[in-house]
Design a protein around this motif. Structure first.
Motif, PDB file in Angstrom:
ATOM      1  N   LYS A  57       0.849  -1.192   0.000  1.00 45.64           N
ATOM      2  CA  LYS A  57       0.000   0.000   0.000  1.00 45.64           C
ATOM      3  C   LYS A  57       0.885   1.241   0.000  1.00 45.64           C
ATOM      4  O   LYS A  57       1.897   1.295   0.701  1.00 45.64           O
ATOM      5  CB  LYS A  57      -0.872  -0.026   1.254  1.00 45.64           C
ATOM      6  CG  LYS A  57      -1.835   1.102   1.397  1.00 45.64           C
ATOM      7  CD  LYS A  57      -2.657   0.857   2.667  1.00 45.64           C
ATOM      8  CE  LYS A  57      -3.619   1.954   2.950  1.00 45.64           C
ATOM      9  NZ  LYS A  57      -4.402   1.675   4.178  1.00 45.64           N
ATOM     10  N   ASP A  67       0.769   5.718  -0.038  1.00 50.96           N
ATOM     11  CA  ASP A  67       0.011   6.936   0.195  1.00 50.96           C
ATOM     12  C   ASP A  67       0.262   7.873  -0.987  1.00 50.96           C
ATOM     13  O   ASP A  67       1.380   8.335  -1.206  1.00 50.96           O
ATOM     14  CB  ASP A  67       0.487   7.576   1.504  1.00 50.96           C
ATOM     15  CG  ASP A  67      -0.196   8.880   1.826  1.00 50.96           C
ATOM     16  OD1 ASP A  67      -1.066   9.335   1.051  1.00 50.96           O
ATOM     17  OD2 ASP A  67       0.144   9.461   2.877  1.00 50.96           O
ATOM     18  N   ASP A 101      -5.118   6.176  -1.280  1.00 54.05           N
ATOM     19  CA  ASP A 101      -4.184   5.054  -1.210  1.00 54.05           C
ATOM     20  C   ASP A 101      -4.163   4.281  -2.517  1.00 54.05           C
ATOM     21  O   ASP A 101      -5.186   4.131  -3.186  1.00 54.05           O
ATOM     22  CB  ASP A 101      -4.575   4.092  -0.079  1.00 54.05           C
ATOM     23  CG  ASP A 101      -4.337   4.685   1.295  1.00 54.05           C
ATOM     24  OD1 ASP A 101      -3.408   5.500   1.436  1.00 54.05           O
ATOM     25  OD2 ASP A 101      -5.084   4.339   2.221  1.00 54.05           O
ATOM     26  N   THR A 158      -3.083   0.482  -3.764  1.00 55.71           N
ATOM     27  CA  THR A 158      -2.714  -0.847  -3.282  1.00 55.71           C
ATOM     28  C   THR A 158      -2.344  -1.722  -4.472  1.00 55.71           C
ATOM     29  O   THR A 158      -2.805  -1.500  -5.590  1.00 55.71           O
ATOM     30  CB  THR A 158      -3.846  -1.513  -2.474  1.00 55.71           C
ATOM     31  OG1 THR A 158      -4.996  -1.676  -3.313  1.00 55.71           O
ATOM     32  CG2 THR A 158      -4.205  -0.695  -1.244  1.00 55.71           C
TER      33      THR A 158
END
Length: 173
Positions: free
Chosen positions: A72, A74, A145, A147
């Motif tokens: 993940k 940011d 986010d 992923t």
């Protein structure tokens, strides 16, 4: 650090030519199924003398039917409006087993709810050489986010996959 220079968050780099930011994640920062059980994966050192990095820690798949790697990022750590490439850097060692009948499923999920999926045949890559597997492409936005996953869960026992890192790399303008 120079006066007035902004300190970058961990694992973030800035391209010298234009100031664009990228992010790297190392295996200990990813979620890798059974990576610490001592049976499915072992941790060992990769040696990269040409780039001055000796003993980079990386997991090597010793035998498992269930391979799942997740990470993940940011989005706010990137340069908004810039196009990026998401990659997983890995290698298939010699010997390796089980990959001839299994495709690794890659997925990249973006903050707007869209996803990019592809399947990769690891047997098509050269053995014992790092390969950049493209997870997908996107344009950075202000927040959210990102992923990613690399998954193979057939009953076939797989061996020989080594994970070096994953990265969000700025594309040339």
């Amino acid at each position: 650090m120079a006066t007035g220079a902004k300190e970058l968050p961990k694992n973030t780099w800035t391209e010298e030519r234009n100031g664009d930011r990228g992010i790297v994640k190392y295996p200990r920062e990813m979620n890798i199924t059974n990576v610490d059980n001592g049976k499915s994966w072992i941790w060992h050192s990769l040696v990269f003398g040409s780039i001055g990095r000796l003993g980079m820690e990386a997991p090597k798949l010793m035998g498992a039917t269930h391979v799942e790697i997740r990470g993940k990022y940011d989005m706010s750590r990137l340069t908004p409006g810039l196009k990026y490439q998401a990659v997983l850097l890995c290698m298939l060692t010699d010997p390796s087993e089980g990959w001839d009948s299994c495709l690794l499923k890659l997925e990249l999920n973006l903050p707007d709810g869209t996803s990019q999926k592809r399947k990769v045949d690891l047997t098509k890559f050269p053995k014992d050489e790092l390969v950049m597997m493209v997870l997908g492409y996107f344009e950075a936005v202000e927040s959210g986010d990102i992923t990613f996953s690399a998954v193979e869960t057939s009953n076939c026992v797989k061996k020989g996959l080594v994970i070096k890192d994953s990265a969000l790399r700025p594309l040339p303008r």
